[in-house]
Design an enzyme around this catalytic site. Structure first.
Site, PDB file in Angstrom:
ATOM      1  N   LEU A 161      -9.869   2.784  -7.769  1.00  0.00           N
ATOM      2  CA  LEU A 161     -10.798   2.202  -8.749  1.00  0.00           C
ATOM      3  C   LEU A 161     -10.082   1.703 -10.001  1.00  0.00           C
ATOM      4  CD1 LEU A 161     -12.600   3.710  -6.740  1.00  0.00           C
ATOM      5  CD2 LEU A 161     -14.036   4.422  -8.634  1.00  0.00           C
ATOM      6  N   ASP A 174      -8.729   1.649   1.850  1.00  0.00           N
ATOM      7  CA  ASP A 174      -7.540   1.588   0.984  1.00  0.00           C
ATOM      8  C   ASP A 174      -7.646   0.390   0.035  1.00  0.00           C
ATOM      9  OD1 ASP A 174      -5.237   2.378  -0.243  1.00  0.00           O
ATOM     10  OD2 ASP A 174      -3.897   1.935   1.428  1.00  0.00           O
ATOM     11  N   HIS A 191     -11.253   6.229   0.856  1.00  0.00           N
ATOM     12  CA  HIS A 191      -9.981   5.823   0.252  1.00  0.00           C
ATOM     13  C   HIS A 191     -10.101   4.522  -0.555  1.00  0.00           C
ATOM     14  CE1 HIS A 191      -5.393   6.112   0.960  1.00  0.00           C
ATOM     15  NE2 HIS A 191      -5.601   5.287  -0.048  1.00  0.00           N
ATOM     16  N   HIS A 226      -4.584   6.033   6.158  1.00  0.00           N
ATOM     17  CA  HIS A 226      -4.158   4.690   6.632  1.00  0.00           C
ATOM     18  C   HIS A 226      -3.086   4.672   7.731  1.00  0.00           C
ATOM     19  CE1 HIS A 226      -1.205   5.599   3.547  1.00  0.00           C
ATOM     20  NE2 HIS A 226      -2.007   5.280   2.547  1.00  0.00           N
TER      21      HIS A 226
HETATM   22 ZN   LIG Z   1      -1.535   5.288   0.458  1.00  0.00          ZN
HETATM   23 ZN   LIG Z   2      -4.207   4.139  -1.126  1.00  0.00          ZN
END
Ligand SMILES: [Zn+2]
Ligand SMILES: [Zn+2]
Length: 431
Positions: A66, A308, A63, A235
């Site tokens: 970029l 994340d 996750h 997440h």
């Molecule tokens: Zn998310």
């Molecule tokens: Zn995310």
């Protein structure tokens, strides 16, 4: 590539093979050739002294954001992958909320081309579930998978329409890719800045209730059961979700889950300074939630640790917390923060490595994250005892939005082997 590399005397941990022993690892022509207690090699060979270091499969992040195409002022494929390499990752999954959204073949191909040209690690694109991630019409899922997408997600803009999500899962099942859901009920979270609780009340900030996440976790578990699709929950941040996932797994439903280092190291107390680097979605929750996430990691309810990684420019985060965007960077601090779980006795070192290698690989169905003979040689070398202090000036990421600046950590990345090529960490980068 004819280069040979002999990594000598490291503690080789390969959870996929059940290996945890000191030894040597020989790499030839980009693949793992031999592993043994003491290998003797004839002919020319690059030798790397790994005494006292961990030698593990290249870390995988499920996750990352970029930001390219469209938000190159925040991050690019080049800078994100440089940050990934510095953090010990050899493969990262690129979330589709770029501009344009990665909802078609040409965007997927663009990302893969950028990664090939400038990438410092392997990049696996994640395609959007719906066109423009608008939650209205399914994207061309077959086309995305054919172009190289390894999963589907409308991360950041969750699919609120459950019927559409059901159909997305049915398609994903046909193409054998997971659906990664960002679990947030947009109606419950609307206008929220931080976790709804005592701290939000004290600070006078609008809260996001834990139920915003848990109702969607419950929905997605129900849809996973209905469709039989592979569903991966992104997440995970609160105790209610951990409980639901644990029960679902007990019933044999094909759900997997990840959490991020900030959910097992920080709580909503961190928002008291009105620091926008403590603002992310889902929000930092309470101490009880943090403990539940840790328990979920320890008992296997939570399969993977992901970053994340969400870069934002300094001027975006330097405004009032109400107006700042959600998200923090994470690629360069993830391993050291996760190592704290081992230092505290919550996870064994192999169990931690498994959550950053074998398990993410299994979730996306790729034969990576392991050190089998003949496997592509993606390897991470770590000095577990080396202390370092997080310094914003050292980040390879273009953005510096981290709540961990100034933290003292253990576990320095010594370097990575990427497809059989040794890339030592920049010795200047971390003091
Ligand atoms: Zn998310
Ligand atoms: Zn995310």
């Amino acid at each position: 590539m004819t280069e040979r590399i002999l990594i000598q005397g490291g503690r080789i941990i390969d959870p996929a093979a059940g290996r945890d022993a000191v030894g040597d690892l020989l790499i030839e022509e980009g693949t793992v050739r031999e592993i043994g207690p003491r290998l003797s090699v004839k002919g020319s060979c690059q030798k790397i002294d790994a005494a006292g270091k961990l030698v593990v499969p290249g870390l995988i992040d499920l996750h990352s954001h970029l930001r390219e195409p469209g938000f190159e002022y925040k991050e690019t494929v080049a800078t994100a992958t440089a940050a990934a390499a510095a953090g010990g990752f050899t493969t990262i999954c690129a979330m589709p909320n770029t501009n344009p959204i990665n909802d078609n073949q040409s965007v997927t191909e663009f990302i893969l081309e950028r990664a090939k040209a400038e990438g410092k690690v392997h990049v696996l694109p994640v395609g959007a579930i719906t066109k423009g991630s608008k939650g209205e019409e399914l994207a061309e899922i077959g086309e995305l998978v054919a172009a190289g997408c390894v999963a589907l997600s409308d991360d950041g803009r969750p699919v609120m329409n459950s019927e559409l999500m059901r159909r997305a899962m049915e398609y994903a099942k046909i193409f054998d890719v997971p659906v990664i859901d960002h679990c947030e009920d947009l109606n419950l979270s609307a206008g929220g800045v931080m976790f709804e609780g005592e701290v939000s009340t004290a600070l006078g900030l609008k809260g996001i209730p834990a139920a915003s996440e848990t109702v969607m976790v419950a929905r997605d578990i129900a849809l996973a059961e209905l469709t039989g699709a592979k569903v991966h929950l992104a997440h995970i941040s609160c105790g209610g979700s951990v409980h639901l996932i644990r029960e679902a797994k007990r019933r044999g439903i094909a759900v997997t889950a990840e959490t991020c280092p900030h959910y097992f190291t920080l709580t909503d107390d961190r928002v008291r300074g009105f620091d926008a680097n403590a603002k992310m979605k889902p929000p930092l929750a309470t101490r009880r939630d943090l403990e539940a996430v840790r328990a979920g990691l320890a008992d296997g309810t939570i399969d993977a640790i992901a970053t994340d990684h969400a870069p934002h420019a300094a001027q975006e985060k330097e405004c009032e917390i109400d107006h700042a965007p959600f998200g923090i960077i994470g690629l360069e601090t993830a391993f050291s923060l996760s190592l704290m779980l081992v230092e505290e006795g919550l996870l064994t070192l192999p169990a931690l490595i498994q959550k950053m290698t074998e398990n993410p690989a299994r979730i996306i169905g790729k034969k990576i994250g392991r050190l089998g003979i003949g496997d592509r040689a993606d390897v991470t070398l770590i000095d577990p005892a080396a202390e370092w202090v997080v310094d914003a000036g050292d980040f390879k990421s273009k953005s510096k939005n981290s709540p961990f600046i100034g933290w003292k950590m253990n576990g320095r990345i010594a370097g990575i082997v990427l497809s059989g090529v040794w890339k030592p960490a920049d010795a200047e980068a971390r003091r």
